[in-house]
Scaffold this active site. Structure first.
Site, PDB file in Angstrom:
ATOM      1  N   ARG A 297       0.829  -1.212   0.000  1.00  0.00           N
ATOM      2  CA  ARG A 297       0.000   0.000   0.000  1.00  0.00           C
ATOM      3  C   ARG A 297       0.863   1.261   0.000  1.00  0.00           C
ATOM      4  O   ARG A 297       0.948   1.969  -0.983  1.00  0.00           O
ATOM      5  CB  ARG A 297      -0.953  -0.026   1.202  1.00  0.00           C
ATOM      6  CG  ARG A 297      -2.126   0.954   1.097  1.00  0.00           C
ATOM      7  CD  ARG A 297      -1.794   2.360   1.535  1.00  0.00           C
ATOM      8  NE  ARG A 297      -1.320   2.450   2.907  1.00  0.00           N
ATOM      9  CZ  ARG A 297      -0.816   3.558   3.438  1.00  0.00           C
ATOM     10  NH1 ARG A 297      -0.695   4.656   2.713  1.00  0.00           N
ATOM     11  NH2 ARG A 297      -0.370   3.574   4.690  1.00  0.00           N
ATOM     12  N   ASP A 298       1.563   1.493   1.098  1.00  0.00           N
ATOM     13  CA  ASP A 298       2.375   2.701   1.217  1.00  0.00           C
ATOM     14  C   ASP A 298       3.511   2.705   0.207  1.00  0.00           C
ATOM     15  O   ASP A 298       3.930   3.763  -0.274  1.00  0.00           O
ATOM     16  CB  ASP A 298       2.928   2.783   2.646  1.00  0.00           C
ATOM     17  CG  ASP A 298       3.523   4.134   2.976  1.00  0.00           C
ATOM     18  OD1 ASP A 298       3.250   5.102   2.245  1.00  0.00           O
ATOM     19  OD2 ASP A 298       4.250   4.230   3.970  1.00  0.00           O
TER      20      ASP A 298
ATOM     21  N   HIS B 121      10.671   6.514   8.248  1.00  0.00           N
ATOM     22  CA  HIS B 121      11.280   6.629   6.923  1.00  0.00           C
ATOM     23  C   HIS B 121      12.778   6.825   7.107  1.00  0.00           C
ATOM     24  O   HIS B 121      13.236   7.320   8.142  1.00  0.00           O
ATOM     25  CB  HIS B 121      10.662   7.791   6.154  1.00  0.00           C
ATOM     26  CG  HIS B 121       9.270   7.502   5.662  1.00  0.00           C
ATOM     27  ND1 HIS B 121       8.794   7.938   4.452  1.00  0.00           N
ATOM     28  CD2 HIS B 121       8.247   6.797   6.217  1.00  0.00           C
ATOM     29  CE1 HIS B 121       7.542   7.534   4.278  1.00  0.00           C
ATOM     30  NE2 HIS B 121       7.193   6.833   5.343  1.00  0.00           N
TER      31      HIS B 121
ATOM     32  N   CYS C 268       6.052   9.415   0.332  1.00  0.00           N
ATOM     33  CA  CYS C 268       4.752  10.040   0.562  1.00  0.00           C
ATOM     34  C   CYS C 268       4.475  10.968  -0.606  1.00  0.00           C
ATOM     35  O   CYS C 268       5.231  11.911  -0.838  1.00  0.00           O
ATOM     36  CB  CYS C 268       4.733  10.824   1.874  1.00  0.00           C
ATOM     37  SG  CYS C 268       3.167  11.683   2.153  1.00  0.00           S
TER      38      CYS C 268
ATOM     39  N   ASN D  51      10.495   4.037   2.968  1.00  0.00           N
ATOM     40  CA  ASN D  51      10.246   3.467   4.290  1.00  0.00           C
ATOM     41  C   ASN D  51      11.433   2.632   4.746  1.00  0.00           C
ATOM     42  O   ASN D  51      12.286   2.226   3.952  1.00  0.00           O
ATOM     43  CB  ASN D  51       9.021   2.552   4.225  1.00  0.00           C
ATOM     44  CG  ASN D  51       7.729   3.303   4.061  1.00  0.00           C
ATOM     45  OD1 ASN D  51       7.297   3.991   4.967  1.00  0.00           O
ATOM     46  ND2 ASN D  51       7.092   3.152   2.913  1.00  0.00           N
TER      47      ASN D  51
ATOM     48  N   HIS E 109       6.517   3.974  12.644  1.00  0.00           N
ATOM     49  CA  HIS E 109       6.585   3.962  11.183  1.00  0.00           C
ATOM     50  C   HIS E 109       7.656   4.974  10.772  1.00  0.00           C
ATOM     51  O   HIS E 109       7.399   6.171  10.692  1.00  0.00           O
ATOM     52  CB  HIS E 109       5.210   4.352  10.618  1.00  0.00           C
ATOM     53  CG  HIS E 109       5.110   4.293   9.135  1.00  0.00           C
ATOM     54  ND1 HIS E 109       4.232   3.452   8.487  1.00  0.00           N
ATOM     55  CD2 HIS E 109       5.739   4.985   8.156  1.00  0.00           C
ATOM     56  CE1 HIS E 109       4.331   3.634   7.175  1.00  0.00           C
ATOM     57  NE2 HIS E 109       5.248   4.568   6.962  1.00  0.00           N
TER      58      HIS E 109
END
Length: 312
Positions: free
Chosen positions: A27-28, A222, A253, A262, A220
């Site tokens: 997803r991300d 990065h 993002c 990430n 989470h």
């Protein structure tokens, strides 16, 4: 391929015995790709991730296709995952319409996506922080009434490209508001990768003081400045046992151009294996999956562990 004997396991004190990896690559990661990845490739990617031992894989997003065209195939993709057993497959929903779409396909885990800063809330959600919380309220209430698990994402917890440093008390206010809505867990996002270990532990301590339990918190990170693993270790030392990561280090993002990839799941697993922390993940199988996906995307994986293991 030569059997892997490294890393050598050398446990450290006061760390959790097991960590749940919340995989966000499908997803991300893929939502940040310039080209749209075919649905069949996404489905194969998620199946391979599940086969590697990951038990929490964020599958897709039910955001309007206009805003995230890379995930416009959510209705086609999600049913292709019905044969995956024993794996949580949460999906991102922005509002009640997104919730309707997700529930219609049988989703039992959802996530809402908030911001700790006003500028990012305006750019990402076209609302103020408080207006976004008001939008999430009926989403979370309906989900909980239907016994659906809800994760609350909070972006810009450590820094914002437009506003600069984000005061800890400001992050805590929004985080607590998300939990007060009824979220089951909270993921703290270092969206532009500027966090450092002391900052991480300070925020976690402030959240605890305001009643947000450590066992309800995920992190989470990065890796913009190469700090993702050190920040993860700081969170583990505080007692956090849920860590978000993206296979192959995919992602960023689309609304914050300074946000690079990430934390790579393989890099995380390598560190955790060395610390003697269980994940249930087969690192070799996961690496093979990221090598396969890199071939589909036409470029090498940014994960250092993937690069190292794929040439031995």
């Amino acid at each position: 391929m030569t059997p892997r004997t490294l890393p050598m396991t050398v446990p450290a004190q006061d760390l959790p015995p097991r960590v749940r990896i919340h995989e966000v690559g499908a997803r991300d990661g893929l939502q940040n790709e310039k080209a749209v990845v075919p649905t069949e490739v996404k489905a194969e990617f998620i199946h391979r991730l599940a086969a590697s031992g990951l038990t929490s894989i964020e599958a897709t997003s039910f955001v309007h296709p206009k805003w995230v065209p890379q995930l416009a195939d959510a209705e086609d993709l999600f049913p292709r995952l019905d044969d995956i057993e024993g794996v949580a497959l949460p999906v991102l929903v922005p509002n009640e319409r997104g919730l309707d779409r997700a529930l219609a396909l049988g989703a039992r885990r959802i996530a809402v996506f908030g911001s700790a800063t006003e500028t990012f809330a305006a750019r990402n959600l076209n609302r103020t922080v408080d207006e976004s919380l008001a939008m999430f309220e009926p989403v979370v209430a309906r989900a909980k009434a239907d016994k659906v698990h809800v994760r609350g994402y909070l972006s810009m917890c450590f820094g914002d490209p437009w506003e600069g440093p984000v005061p800890v008390h400001q992050v805590v206010r929004v985080a607590k508001a998300l939990m007060d809505l009824g979220c089951d867990e909270l993921s703290l996002g270092d969206t532009i990768g500027v966090a450092t270990p002391g900052h991480v532990q300070d925020l976690l301590s402030e959240l605890n003081e305001e009643g947000v339990r450590t066992d309800a918190i995920g992190v989470h990170f990065h890796d913009t400045y190469g700090q993702a693993l050190s920040n993860t270790l700081a969170a583990l030392q505080h007692g956090v046992t849920t860590v978000d990561a993206s296979a192959g280090g995919l992602g960023g993002c689309p609304y914050a151009k300074s946000a690079t990839g990430n934390l790579a799941t393989e890099d995380l697993v390598w560190m955790l294996e060395g610390l003697g922390i269980e994940t249930g993940v087969d690192l070799d199988a996961l690496t093979a999956t990221s090598v396969w996906l890199a071939e589909q995307l036409g470029r090498p994986s940014p994960s250092r562990t993937v690069r190292a293991l794929s040439v031995r």
